[in-house]
Design a protein around this motif. Sequence first.
Motif, short mmCIF file in Angstrom:
data_model
loop_
_atom_site.label_atom_id
_atom_site.label_comp_id
_atom_site.label_asym_id
_atom_site.label_seq_id
_atom_site.Cartn_x
_atom_site.Cartn_y
_atom_site.Cartn_z
N ASP A 20 57.31 40.01 62.01
CA ASP A 20 56.57 40.89 61.10
C ASP A 20 55.55 41.63 61.97
N GLN A 21 56.03 42.70 62.63
CA GLN A 21 55.28 43.26 63.77
C GLN A 21 53.88 43.76 63.43
N HIS A 22 53.69 44.50 62.35
CA HIS A 22 52.36 45.05 62.08
C HIS A 22 51.42 44.02 61.45
N ASN A 23 51.96 42.88 61.02
CA ASN A 23 51.12 41.77 60.59
C ASN A 23 50.92 40.75 61.71
N SER A 24 51.44 41.06 62.91
CA SER A 24 51.25 40.23 64.12
C SER A 24 51.60 38.77 63.88
N ARG A 25 52.77 38.54 63.30
CA ARG A 25 53.16 37.16 63.00
C ARG A 25 54.67 37.02 62.95
N ILE A 26 55.09 35.78 62.93
CA ILE A 26 56.49 35.42 62.69
C ILE A 26 56.52 34.70 61.35
N GLN A 27 57.49 35.06 60.52
CA GLN A 27 57.65 34.37 59.24
C GLN A 27 59.01 33.65 59.23
N LYS A 28 59.02 32.49 58.62
CA LYS A 28 60.24 31.69 58.51
C LYS A 28 60.60 31.58 57.03
N PHE A 29 61.89 31.81 56.73
CA PHE A 29 62.43 31.74 55.38
C PHE A 29 63.65 30.84 55.38
N ASP A 30 64.00 30.29 54.20
CA ASP A 30 65.30 29.63 54.11
C ASP A 30 66.34 30.71 53.82
N SER A 31 67.61 30.33 53.77
CA SER A 31 68.68 31.32 53.63
C SER A 31 68.68 32.03 52.28
N ASN A 32 67.95 31.49 51.31
CA ASN A 32 67.85 32.13 50.00
C ASN A 32 66.65 33.07 49.90
N GLY A 33 65.89 33.19 50.98
CA GLY A 33 64.75 34.08 50.98
C GLY A 33 63.44 33.43 50.58
N ALA A 34 63.46 32.11 50.40
CA ALA A 34 62.21 31.42 50.05
C ALA A 34 61.34 31.29 51.30
N TYR A 35 60.10 31.71 51.18
CA TYR A 35 59.14 31.62 52.27
C TYR A 35 58.92 30.16 52.64
N VAL A 36 58.92 29.86 53.96
CA VAL A 36 58.71 28.49 54.44
C VAL A 36 57.36 28.38 55.14
N THR A 37 57.13 29.20 56.15
CA THR A 37 55.89 29.14 56.91
C THR A 37 55.74 30.40 57.76
N GLN A 38 54.62 30.49 58.47
CA GLN A 38 54.38 31.59 59.39
C GLN A 38 53.46 31.13 60.50
N TRP A 39 53.42 31.90 61.59
CA TRP A 39 52.46 31.65 62.64
C TRP A 39 52.20 32.94 63.40
N GLY A 40 51.05 32.97 64.05
CA GLY A 40 50.65 34.12 64.83
C GLY A 40 49.54 34.92 64.16
N GLU A 41 48.85 35.68 64.99
CA GLU A 41 47.81 36.58 64.53
C GLU A 41 47.62 37.64 65.62
#
Length: 198
Positions: free
Chosen positions: A152-173
């Motif tokens: 997620d380049q302009h939010n300066s982070r990586i986001q992790k989702f499951d295969s159904n699109g459910a948000y799991v976690t994120q990291w970075g700033e």
Amino acid sequence: GGSKLSTHAATRIFTLEYVKTIGLTTNQNGRGFINPYDVAFSKDGRIFVLNHCDSARRNLMRVGICSFDEEYLGEFGKGGGPADDQFSSPVAMAFDSNDRIYITDELHHRVTIFDSAGTFINKWDASGNGDGEFNGPAGIAIDGQDNVYIVDQHNSRIQKFDSNGAYVTQWGEAGSGPSQFNLPWGIAVDDSGQVYVA
């Protein structure tokens, strides 16, 4: 007397050999590529090439499909536009274990999912900076459990989702220190689940 400790680092040498070039430049739909941005391979060995194009040739934004033997097998995507099967600025793509292809689009702020025949399945398109929202999604990688990692380049982070699109976690700033990013772009996941970000 003392003992000496000797260290030796093994160096692996990789030799790459040119095999062939596939495709050609084109200004029309059909066989050929216009500003190819990414490539992915389906389970049956077909080659999928993401044609990013430029604003003057928006109608040619698509995914071309060919074989290693340079046989043109088709394409999908209906050029530039807001529809589910159109793109604005497609960046990267990856296949999951069910042979579904996920394509990021940094200007639509979405991930679009197609089957390997190019039929639209779903999209994740929440724009913003909250959990599960995107601002310029770029690189994408999928691990062995079909977890989807999106830069997620302009939010300066990586986001992790499951295969159904459910948000799991994120990291970075934003920043230049450990765990910080300055317009991150590419991502890969190895067999052990380690995530690499460029």
